[in-house]
Design a protein around this motif. Sequence first.
Motif, mmCIF file in Angstrom:
data_model
loop_
_atom_site.group_PDB
_atom_site.id
_atom_site.type_symbol
_atom_site.label_atom_id
_atom_site.label_comp_id
_atom_site.label_asym_id
_atom_site.label_seq_id
_atom_site.Cartn_x
_atom_site.Cartn_y
_atom_site.Cartn_z
ATOM 1 N N SER A 350 -43.794 28.419 45.999
ATOM 2 C CA SER A 350 -43.645 28.650 47.093
ATOM 3 C C SER A 350 -42.745 27.532 48.125
ATOM 4 O O SER A 350 -42.716 26.732 47.776
ATOM 5 N N GLY A 351 -42.484 28.023 49.288
ATOM 6 C CA GLY A 351 -41.816 27.108 50.311
ATOM 7 C C GLY A 351 -42.429 25.441 50.418
ATOM 8 O O GLY A 351 -41.884 24.645 49.951
ATOM 9 N N ILE A 355 -40.570 22.134 49.494
ATOM 10 C CA ILE A 355 -40.660 20.765 50.330
ATOM 11 C C ILE A 355 -41.000 19.190 49.909
ATOM 12 O O ILE A 355 -40.393 18.278 49.313
ATOM 13 N N ALA A 356 -42.184 19.910 48.560
ATOM 14 C CA ALA A 356 -42.860 18.791 48.243
ATOM 15 C C ALA A 356 -41.582 18.106 47.120
ATOM 16 O O ALA A 356 -42.193 16.530 46.630
ATOM 17 N N GLN A 357 -41.172 18.692 46.474
ATOM 18 C CA GLN A 357 -40.367 18.121 45.699
ATOM 19 C C GLN A 357 -38.591 17.823 46.211
ATOM 20 O O GLN A 357 -38.054 17.212 45.795
ATOM 21 N N GLY A 358 -38.975 17.796 47.825
ATOM 22 C CA GLY A 358 -37.694 17.310 48.249
ATOM 23 C C GLY A 358 -36.253 18.318 48.450
ATOM 24 O O GLY A 358 -35.119 17.875 49.176
ATOM 25 N N VAL A 359 -36.415 19.471 48.651
ATOM 26 C CA VAL A 359 -36.010 20.750 48.796
ATOM 27 C C VAL A 359 -35.768 21.188 50.691
ATOM 28 O O VAL A 359 -37.006 21.040 50.597
ATOM 29 N N GLN A 360 -34.718 20.744 51.429
ATOM 30 C CA GLN A 360 -35.289 20.735 52.477
ATOM 31 C C GLN A 360 -34.942 22.630 52.294
ATOM 32 O O GLN A 360 -34.024 23.437 52.017
ATOM 33 N N PRO A 361 -35.380 22.966 53.725
ATOM 34 C CA PRO A 361 -35.476 24.405 54.470
ATOM 35 C C PRO A 361 -34.028 24.729 54.668
ATOM 36 O O PRO A 361 -33.312 24.186 54.585
ATOM 37 N N GLY A 362 -33.174 26.378 54.071
ATOM 38 C CA GLY A 362 -32.200 26.637 54.469
ATOM 39 C C GLY A 362 -32.099 27.410 53.058
ATOM 40 O O GLY A 362 -32.755 27.542 52.618
ATOM 41 N N PRO A 363 -30.813 27.172 53.370
ATOM 42 C CA PRO A 363 -30.268 28.544 51.439
ATOM 43 C C PRO A 363 -30.346 27.811 50.758
ATOM 44 O O PRO A 363 -31.124 28.183 49.457
ATOM 45 N N GLY A 364 -30.663 25.981 50.271
ATOM 46 C CA GLY A 364 -30.700 25.320 49.263
ATOM 47 C C GLY A 364 -32.539 25.846 48.778
ATOM 48 O O GLY A 364 -32.575 25.854 47.842
ATOM 49 N N MET A 365 -33.583 26.049 49.488
ATOM 50 C CA MET A 365 -34.506 25.876 49.575
ATOM 51 C C MET A 365 -34.363 28.054 48.548
ATOM 52 O O MET A 365 -35.614 27.773 47.450
ATOM 53 N N LEU A 392 -37.286 23.414 37.091
ATOM 54 C CA LEU A 392 -36.338 23.445 38.004
ATOM 55 C C LEU A 392 -36.178 21.506 37.872
ATOM 56 O O LEU A 392 -35.422 20.856 38.696
ATOM 57 N N ALA A 393 -37.022 20.911 37.858
ATOM 58 C CA ALA A 393 -36.862 19.066 37.656
ATOM 59 C C ALA A 393 -35.734 19.442 36.751
ATOM 60 O O ALA A 393 -34.626 17.959 36.715
ATOM 61 N N ALA A 394 -36.010 19.513 35.438
ATOM 62 C CA ALA A 394 -35.203 19.637 34.452
ATOM 63 C C ALA A 394 -33.999 20.402 34.580
ATOM 64 O O ALA A 394 -32.733 18.989 34.306
ATOM 65 N N ARG A 395 -33.799 20.631 35.987
ATOM 66 C CA ARG A 395 -32.261 21.067 35.825
ATOM 67 C C ARG A 395 -31.550 20.529 36.777
ATOM 68 O O ARG A 395 -29.998 20.711 36.829
ATOM 69 N N GLU A 396 -32.027 19.155 37.253
ATOM 70 C CA GLU A 396 -31.481 18.481 38.569
ATOM 71 C C GLU A 396 -30.523 17.348 37.693
ATOM 72 O O GLU A 396 -31.138 16.833 37.233
#
Length: 396
Positions: A350-351, A355-365, A392-396
């Motif tokens: 979920s959102g 956020i816990a992974q450091g992804v900011q709200p918005g299109p990126g999330m 998802l972490a492995a894609r960063e």
Amino acid sequence: MMQKSGLLEQLPDRRGLERIWDILPEARLVGGSVRDLLAGVAVHDLDLATPEPPEDVQRRLEEAGIRVIPTGLSHGTVTAVLMEVPYEITTLRRDEETDGRHAVVAWTQDWTEDAARRDFTINAMSLDRHDTLHDYFGGCEDLKNRRVRFVGEASRRIGEDALRALRFFRFDARYGDGAPDRAACEAISGQLGLIGTLSAERIASEILRILAGPRLSETIAAMERVGLLQVILPFPEPASLNRLLNCDAPADPLLRLFALCRHGSHELGERLKLSNADCARIEAWSADKPVLGLASSDDDLRRLRVEQSMERLVARSWLEQARLSGAPDPAWDQFRSRLQAMPQPEFPLSGKDAIAQGVQPGPGMGEWLRTGRDWWMAQGCLPDRAACLDYLAARE
């Protein structure tokens, strides 16, 4: 014709009815309640008629401490509520003017006049408090012989209310047997132009009730022969409906309507002014997506469960079975059993996880969640929260 009937003995609880009769002794049970008592089927509503004007009816009931709802005073109808059971009571009427949709009525004290304005002989009978059946037009005999006829001249009855053309076929399906009444069919065929005066909502209500009823193949074929089906529905295909019926699909009237008008389904919602919910169901069935297949793996079934509701998937499976085989098919039964036994998959992220992974709200999330969900779907909707986060972490 008047005769002692023994019908009142069939009612399991007459307390409310007897109380009304104490206040309005001239009132009688009328219409469908009498018909169904005679037919030996369940009676759901006890409707009455009375010679007293509606204002007098309301006053008498209220003076006796009975709750009264003025449901249609201008048409002579009030509803008495006793022990939480509604009883619709209507003053005897005769038609002064009709335009094919509505009638201007006047009160009368003549029971024959009131019966003469009703649609079918089986609906024109009445039953008084002494258990005497009043049958002015042979409705009892017609019911026994499983014959549905208009009261008097069929064309006149249809001219008073064009919806009776559809009601004839609904009642004939339930109470008739064999070929429908010839005079009725000829009158309906000759007055198809009146159907255009009816509201879409009234037509939709009747056609859905027909589609939920018995003897459907025969009834639709008869409606097609007189030209009525083609007037009320876009591109009807009775053969397509029959394929669905041959599959022993559930008696869902909207599903049957879609099967009957599959090639005109894009017009159905607007043509019949269907509810938003019904329009959404039809749109989902029209899309044919996601694809259903008998060879689907468990992963495929889980993906289906995510993409559409169970109700829509099962309905679409019946339509697909009708299209492909048009007959009972154990393979499709097994497909539905597998589908219904499959637990509902839920995407585990979920959102808050973003956020816990450091992804900011918005299109990126949104993109982060879509990427994770696409991978989760590709894996058959099986990975848990930790596995999705690792991906998802492995894609960063």
